[in-house]
Design an enzyme around this catalytic site. Structure first.
Site, PDB file in Angstrom:
ATOM      1  N   GLY A  46      -2.087  -9.000  -3.816  1.00  0.00           N
ATOM      2  CA  GLY A  46      -1.965  -7.962  -2.980  1.00  0.00           C
ATOM      3  C   GLY A  46      -2.195  -8.480  -1.643  1.00  0.00           C
ATOM      4  O   GLY A  46      -2.270  -7.682  -0.603  1.00  0.00           O
ATOM      5  N   GLY A  47      -1.935  -9.631  -1.280  1.00  0.00           N
ATOM      6  CA  GLY A  47      -2.316 -10.297   0.064  1.00  0.00           C
ATOM      7  C   GLY A  47      -1.301  -9.992   1.099  1.00  0.00           C
ATOM      8  O   GLY A  47      -1.742 -10.404   2.199  1.00  0.00           O
ATOM      9  N   GLY A  49      -0.498  -7.037   1.740  1.00  0.00           N
ATOM     10  CA  GLY A  49      -0.551  -5.562   1.842  1.00  0.00           C
ATOM     11  C   GLY A  49      -1.573  -4.970   3.229  1.00  0.00           C
ATOM     12  O   GLY A  49      -1.695  -5.641   4.015  1.00  0.00           O
ATOM     13  N   ILE A  51      -4.699  -4.100   3.566  1.00  0.00           N
ATOM     14  CA  ILE A  51      -5.993  -4.925   3.971  1.00  0.00           C
ATOM     15  C   ILE A  51      -6.082  -6.226   3.542  1.00  0.00           C
ATOM     16  O   ILE A  51      -6.531  -7.169   3.928  1.00  0.00           O
ATOM     17  CB  ILE A  51      -7.064  -4.219   3.204  1.00  0.00           C
ATOM     18  CG1 ILE A  51      -8.426  -4.451   3.718  1.00  0.00           C
ATOM     19  CG2 ILE A  51      -6.856  -4.080   1.629  1.00  0.00           C
ATOM     20  CD1 ILE A  51      -8.608  -4.350   5.054  1.00  0.00           C
ATOM     21  N   GLY A  52      -5.211  -6.547   2.442  1.00  0.00           N
ATOM     22  CA  GLY A  52      -4.908  -7.932   1.897  1.00  0.00           C
ATOM     23  C   GLY A  52      -4.560  -8.895   2.902  1.00  0.00           C
ATOM     24  O   GLY A  52      -5.168  -9.959   3.034  1.00  0.00           O
ATOM     25  N   ARG A  71       5.628 -12.015  -5.353  1.00  0.00           N
ATOM     26  CA  ARG A  71       6.627 -12.151  -6.327  1.00  0.00           C
ATOM     27  C   ARG A  71       7.851 -12.649  -5.465  1.00  0.00           C
ATOM     28  O   ARG A  71       7.815 -12.844  -4.187  1.00  0.00           O
ATOM     29  CB  ARG A  71       7.205 -10.622  -6.306  1.00  0.00           C
ATOM     30  CG  ARG A  71       6.380 -10.142  -7.340  1.00  0.00           C
ATOM     31  CD  ARG A  71       6.911  -8.372  -7.542  1.00  0.00           C
ATOM     32  NE  ARG A  71       6.897  -7.812  -6.271  1.00  0.00           N
ATOM     33  CZ  ARG A  71       5.809  -6.846  -6.044  1.00  0.00           C
ATOM     34  NH1 ARG A  71       4.764  -6.643  -6.919  1.00  0.00           N
ATOM     35  NH2 ARG A  71       5.725  -6.148  -4.837  1.00  0.00           N
ATOM     36  N   LYS A  80       8.652  -8.380   5.269  1.00  0.00           N
ATOM     37  CA  LYS A  80       7.286  -9.385   5.030  1.00  0.00           C
ATOM     38  C   LYS A  80       7.589 -10.524   5.816  1.00  0.00           C
ATOM     39  O   LYS A  80       6.740 -11.540   5.572  1.00  0.00           O
ATOM     40  CB  LYS A  80       7.316  -9.421   3.405  1.00  0.00           C
ATOM     41  CG  LYS A  80       7.247  -8.281   2.679  1.00  0.00           C
ATOM     42  CD  LYS A  80       5.623  -7.624   3.044  1.00  0.00           C
ATOM     43  CE  LYS A  80       5.370  -6.329   2.301  1.00  0.00           C
ATOM     44  NZ  LYS A  80       3.902  -5.880   2.444  1.00  0.00           N
ATOM     45  N   LYS A 197     -11.498   3.453  -9.762  1.00  0.00           N
ATOM     46  CA  LYS A 197     -12.295   2.514  -9.328  1.00  0.00           C
ATOM     47  C   LYS A 197     -13.408   2.276 -10.194  1.00  0.00           C
ATOM     48  O   LYS A 197     -13.943   1.043 -10.162  1.00  0.00           O
ATOM     49  CB  LYS A 197     -12.630   2.501  -7.628  1.00  0.00           C
ATOM     50  CG  LYS A 197     -11.432   2.321  -6.598  1.00  0.00           C
ATOM     51  CD  LYS A 197     -11.677   2.440  -5.376  1.00  0.00           C
ATOM     52  CE  LYS A 197     -10.516   2.294  -4.350  1.00  0.00           C
ATOM     53  NZ  LYS A 197     -11.100   1.964  -2.978  1.00  0.00           N
TER      54      LYS A 197
END
Length: 273
Positions: A46-47, A49, A51-52, A71, A80, A197
């Site tokens: 999730g890098g 995103g 916070i990623g 992906r 992106k 969580k």
């Protein structure tokens, strides 16, 4: 005290260093026998995103070999392109895969020492797939009692020097980066997310995976601009919904600071559970 049987074992490793014979403390053994440990290899899921991207940046700037699971469609997505290009300038490595592609998860995890999930709200519950992949990868770090350093050396030499050279998975950081879900009393819509969580926390602990939970409270850049109004994309101009009596205090942290201290936690043995 070193027993006679231990001396026999030590002689078989004499090619590494004579210090094996004179240093009985494992810390001294590491200092004089083996090279300095390299930086942990970090995988961020999730890098690209919310916070990623800050965590990836902090990892790369700290000198960690940094990997991002992406992906194919993400790499070709015009929206992106800026963040992907920026990551390339930082030397970030891209691994093709998906949270829902088990084989790609396992393959990626085998390359690294630390896995950080920054999965978004909709994917929190699916982090059990990461846990399953970690277990299948089979490289979770074994806790060795250092007082018996002879056995530690024996284990290390016969299993590919993974302990010193980075083959073990040292810790997993599930997607937290908010309130401490084990200590907060929330209302909806946060209540359900916090419960998810907490469920992931219990699953990590039950599997015996080394872990660190980062509870950073609120994202300043995301929440302050909208006065923390759910689903708002701009500062509200007509009304503001305040939950409770308006007296509880809140903590907001800059996202880049959250990224920095997350990576500092990765390097700090005191944060390992």
């Amino acid at each position: 005290m070193i027993h006679a049987d231990d001396h026999k074992l030590l002689k078989s490793f004499s090619r590494f260093s004579l210090s094996l014979f004179v240093n009985r403390r494992f810390a001294s053994l590491l200092e004089y026998t083996f090279p300095m440990a390299e930086k942990s290899k970090i995988l961020v899921i999730g890098g690209t995103g919310c916070i990623g991207k800050f965590i990836v940046e902090a990892s790369a700037k700290s000198g960690h070999p940094t990997f991002v699971l992406v992906r194919e469609s993400t790499l070709s997505n015009p929206a992106k392109s800026n963040i992907i290009d920026y990551f390339k300038t930082l030397g970030v490595n891209f691994l093709h895969g998906d949270l829902y592609d088990h084989e790609s998860l396992v393959k990626a995890i085998k390359h690294v020492n630390v896995v950080i999930s920054t999965a978004g709200h909709a994917q929190l519950v699916d982090q059990d797939k990461i846990i399953a992949a970690i277990k299948e990868a089979g490289n979770v770090k074994v806790k060795i009692h250092y007082h018996n350093f002879i056995n530690s050396i024996y284990y290390t030499c016969f299993f590919g020097f993974h302990f010193f050279w980075g083959g073990f998975l040292e810790r997993f950081l599930p997607s937290e980066f908010g309130n401490d879900v084990d200590r907060v009393h929330a209302v909806e819509p946060a209540k359900t997310a916090f419960a998810t969580k907490a469920k992931i926390r219990r699953a990590v602990e039950a599997e015996g995976i080394p872990y660190t939970y980062v509870s950073s409270n609120f994202f300043a850049g995301y929440f302050l601009s909208t006065l923390a109004q759910p689903a708002a994309t701009a500062p509200p101009r007509d009304k503001v919904v305040i939950l409770g009596d308006g007296n509880p205090k809140a903590v907001f942290n800059k996202e880049d600071d959250i990224g920095t201290y997350t990576i500092k936690a990765v390097d700090d043995p005191r944060t390992l559970n």
